[in-house]
Design an enzyme around this catalytic site. Sequence first.
Site, PDB file in Angstrom:
ATOM      1  N   TYR A 162      -2.034   1.609  -2.256  1.00 14.55           N
ATOM      2  CA  TYR A 162      -0.719   2.245  -2.378  1.00 14.55           C
ATOM      3  C   TYR A 162      -0.838   3.640  -1.762  1.00 14.55           C
ATOM      4  O   TYR A 162      -1.317   4.580  -2.394  1.00 14.55           O
ATOM      5  CB  TYR A 162      -0.303   2.307  -3.850  1.00 14.55           C
ATOM      6  CG  TYR A 162       1.040   2.950  -4.104  1.00 14.55           C
ATOM      7  CD1 TYR A 162       2.107   2.785  -3.229  1.00 14.55           C
ATOM      8  CD2 TYR A 162       1.251   3.709  -5.252  1.00 14.55           C
ATOM      9  CE1 TYR A 162       3.337   3.364  -3.468  1.00 14.55           C
ATOM     10  CE2 TYR A 162       2.485   4.296  -5.513  1.00 14.55           C
ATOM     11  CZ  TYR A 162       3.519   4.119  -4.625  1.00 14.55           C
ATOM     12  OH  TYR A 162       4.742   4.703  -4.873  1.00 14.55           O
ATOM     13  N   HIS A 205      11.055  -3.296  -3.719  1.00 14.56           N
ATOM     14  CA  HIS A 205      10.267  -3.978  -2.685  1.00 14.56           C
ATOM     15  C   HIS A 205      10.314  -5.480  -2.964  1.00 14.56           C
ATOM     16  O   HIS A 205      10.601  -5.914  -4.081  1.00 14.56           O
ATOM     17  CB  HIS A 205       8.807  -3.534  -2.711  1.00 14.56           C
ATOM     18  CG  HIS A 205       8.572  -2.117  -2.305  1.00 14.56           C
ATOM     19  ND1 HIS A 205       7.970  -1.768  -1.119  1.00 14.56           N
ATOM     20  CD2 HIS A 205       8.858  -0.958  -2.942  1.00 14.56           C
ATOM     21  CE1 HIS A 205       7.882  -0.440  -1.043  1.00 14.56           C
ATOM     22  NE2 HIS A 205       8.413   0.071  -2.141  1.00 14.56           N
TER      23      HIS A 205
END
Length: 518
Positions: free
Chosen positions: A371, A509
Amino acid sequence: MNQIQSLQLGLKSLFSISLVAPRNLRVKATIARLPQRPVSSSTKKPVLKGAMGSNPIHQKPVIKEIESLRDDLSKIEAMTVEQLRTTLRKIGASAKGRKCELVSSLKCFLENKIDGESSQVIEEHVSSTICVETVSANTETETLSNGDQVQNVNTVSDVQIRQGNKRRSSFKSKTVEGDTKVVKKEKLSNESDEVSVENLSRTRRKVSSKAASIAVITDDKVAEPWTVLAHKKPQKDWIPYNPKTMRPPELTRETKFMKLMSWNVNGLRALLKLEGFSALQLAKREDFDVLCLQETKLQEKDVEDVKRSLIDGYENSFWTCSVSKLGYSGTAIISRVKPLSVSYGLGISDHDSEGRIVTVEFDSFYLISGYVPNSGDGLRRLTYRITEWDPSLSNYMKELEKSKPVILTGDLNCAHQEIDIYNPAGNIRSAGFTDEERQSFRTNFLSRGYVDTFRRQHPGVVGYTYWGYRHGGRKFNRGWRLDYFLVSESVAGKVHDSYILPDIIGSDHCPIGLVIKL
């Protein structure tokens, strides 16, 4: 029921599938019928009174309220549905949906994931909401047979829409004797039927209408908005991504392969509590070997309880959490294949306090769930991102590559090319699409021998993986492609499929996947 018990129940439903050989998973499960949203025969909606945004004095209480919530996001959970809708209307965001969806939408606005806003920008945003100078109205709502709603409004004034301090456009409402009828359509979510599946093997999986249905988004005009080309500057040969027609045939049982999936869930608790979403259906439909998660927002104290709640099938799970800022970031890898080794972070203390990297080693490759830091409000972390984080991650990958190929997946927070973002011209200085970030992506990853698998498989295809909650991003497919599978060039030829699942909701997402031959 406390939060831990609730989380355990949610995760049990996520991973309650039987453990068998990785190449021939058989699932025996009955998906309970999802409860349908009750449709009220008479729903009253409040009418906006006054002129918020037309006078700075009226803005201050709104701004203070928003900043108060931003300082303590836990207050949002305690708000009633009506309070949530009122606040969302004040900031110009959609106020439709159930409580969990309203909470998620408000949190997203306050956290500002992609293009974070300062309090000054919040003030400008509040002032850009629809201003009604004087409205005297009686609302009466009728429910149509198809779930749409008709709203009758008696209007006797001008309606003025003001966009910040830069542009103003107004129109005078049409004057008629009697009522002015305004039709407003609200599409109710589809509910899935009960599905019973037995002996579902990998060779019999279908990504078609035969696959188990899960919660999907719908639009009044386009049921699958991702199948319509949405781009402000399209090239003549570009086409929209459609997983139903663009994914290759399934591999046969004789072929050894692994199926990897990755998803920025934007808060695991919120996802598991979302009504209408079934992670079990996702696991059954996609039959993945490994699931990589980003932005779990868990704390270390929760991890052991989470791991104990996992049932046979995906008991190999590895979690890392942010210790510098609780309830922030966080990554994980959940696998039914036991890895040879596991490591956390990059081995650099300056980068490893936010729980952004988990690495597992399999026989044929290393897999990294990553991430990448967002450059943030005012691009305040841009320099850190391109001069420290990206080079450190790239060097870490090259070190691993000395022993075997590397696969990096996750939210890399960069739309690399103009084809990867709906509005390139309007986001030149937005976090995730600056020239500096895009150049860093090329320099540290693509130029060092890592292949963007989706773009290689689909060179002229517009496919997004992130849509902001505001301004109908997902409804109209106005998104960004921020999530990737990057692989070492040495195994790029073994990639059978690199795909996006835009129909799956529950986060801002959507999941992405990779099928790689061994």
